[in-house]
Design a protein around this motif. Sequence first.
Motif, mmCIF file in Angstrom:
data_model
loop_
_atom_site.group_PDB
_atom_site.id
_atom_site.type_symbol
_atom_site.label_atom_id
_atom_site.label_comp_id
_atom_site.label_asym_id
_atom_site.label_seq_id
_atom_site.Cartn_x
_atom_site.Cartn_y
_atom_site.Cartn_z
ATOM 1 N N ALA A 1 2.350 13.548 3.918
ATOM 2 C CA ALA A 1 3.367 12.522 4.112
ATOM 3 C C ALA A 1 3.034 11.304 3.258
ATOM 4 O O ALA A 1 1.865 10.970 3.053
ATOM 5 N N MET A 2 4.082 10.627 2.739
ATOM 6 C CA MET A 2 3.894 9.479 1.841
ATOM 7 C C MET A 2 4.811 8.355 2.300
ATOM 8 O O MET A 2 6.007 8.576 2.556
ATOM 9 N N PHE A 3 4.285 7.135 2.347
ATOM 10 C CA PHE A 3 5.118 5.995 2.734
ATOM 11 C C PHE A 3 4.522 4.700 2.182
ATOM 12 O O PHE A 3 3.316 4.506 2.159
ATOM 13 N N LEU A 4 5.420 3.839 1.702
ATOM 14 C CA LEU A 4 5.033 2.524 1.183
ATOM 15 C C LEU A 4 5.082 1.515 2.321
ATOM 16 O O LEU A 4 6.021 1.520 3.128
ATOM 17 N N ILE A 5 4.093 0.621 2.345
ATOM 18 C CA ILE A 5 4.072 -0.414 3.384
ATOM 19 C C ILE A 5 3.856 -1.779 2.748
ATOM 20 O O ILE A 5 2.887 -1.992 2.002
ATOM 21 N N VAL A 6 4.759 -2.709 3.043
ATOM 22 C CA VAL A 6 4.570 -4.112 2.684
ATOM 23 C C VAL A 6 4.260 -4.875 3.967
ATOM 24 O O VAL A 6 4.950 -4.714 4.979
ATOM 25 N N GLN A 7 3.217 -5.699 3.917
ATOM 26 C CA GLN A 7 2.843 -6.517 5.069
ATOM 27 C C GLN A 7 2.674 -7.966 4.623
ATOM 28 O O GLN A 7 2.381 -8.238 3.458
ATOM 29 N N SER B 1 0.843 -1.200 0.000
ATOM 30 C CA SER B 1 0.000 0.000 0.000
ATOM 31 C C SER B 1 0.875 1.245 0.000
ATOM 32 O O SER B 1 1.975 1.247 0.551
ATOM 33 N N LEU B 2 0.369 2.292 -0.654
ATOM 34 C CA LEU B 2 0.974 3.618 -0.592
ATOM 35 C C LEU B 2 0.112 4.437 0.354
ATOM 36 O O LEU B 2 -1.010 4.811 0.012
ATOM 37 N N ASN B 3 0.607 4.663 1.553
ATOM 38 C CA ASN B 3 -0.155 5.354 2.587
ATOM 39 C C ASN B 3 0.188 6.832 2.624
ATOM 40 O O ASN B 3 1.304 7.223 2.297
#
Length: 317
Positions: free
Chosen positions: A294-300, A230-232
């Motif tokens: 703010a932008m951050f990529l998350i891998v779960q 996801s791009l949060n």
Amino acid sequence: MTSAASKAPPIDMADMPVQLPGAPGNAAEARARFFNSGNAFNVKLPKVPATCFRDEAQTALESAVTGLYPCDQSPAIGTAFAATTPLMLARYAAIAPRDTLVADFAATGAIWYVMRGSGSAEIGLERVDFGPGDVFLAPGGVAARLTAADGGAVLWVVTNEPQLAFDGSRPAPDAEAPIDVVHYPAAEIAAQLGRVVEAAQNATTSGIALIFSSDRQEKARNIMPTLTLSLNTVPAGEQQRAHRHNSAAITLILRGDDCYSMVGGEKCVWSPFATLVTPATEPHSHHNDSAERAMFLIVQDGGLHYHARTMGFAFLE
């Protein structure tokens, strides 16, 4: 003669050591081991640290040679293989100008994000021409050849190698892989994110995020069978409220001055392209004190938990 009253009490099941076969008749029988309901489920494993990997990002960005820089916590979590969390491994990849990096990971697939530079990736019979801000997915079971253009390139990549290493699995052959090559160009990502940002939210919305999937994973809404991407975003001056879930999370900071995360009660100040680790079940929140989004990529490893019906997502405030 010893009376019944003076006999030593029987050993508690929890204190019984591992039991071996009494009279094994062959090598296969000799390999058997036995525990019991008092001690089989109290295995003590090292805690997964809520780490912030900064040096690895800086090293990759400054590197003049081609190489991989893993965010490896295997010494801390006690695995015999490289791992950022028990089921995922993140790396930074630096590729020198006009040089080629061959990535042949023992994984179901690899999620790539282009931090800087441009080039091309040859994955089996397909080719992806990548640039800054692009995401692309490469299946396991086939080597990917990444070649940088004149200015070189730096990428971030996450795989499920630890998941396969845990039980000795191998990636499926290319023709049988559960995922295909998928390219998400930066311009398309920006357009899709814009639609999400403009949409309304309700009380159950966990945040403002664009979720990546593909035609083959559309039903599951994942990017890989066991991994999610996801791009949060967090709007200026706001925060993503505290929550927890049973999946571990690996986060790449894309944009966010004067931003920080709270993970398990500890404050982690953001820095460009740092990788943050949120261990499974840890309470966490993300805070934006800046004047821009703010932008951050998350891998779960959320796909695994969705399938097992064990995601356990809950707001904490």
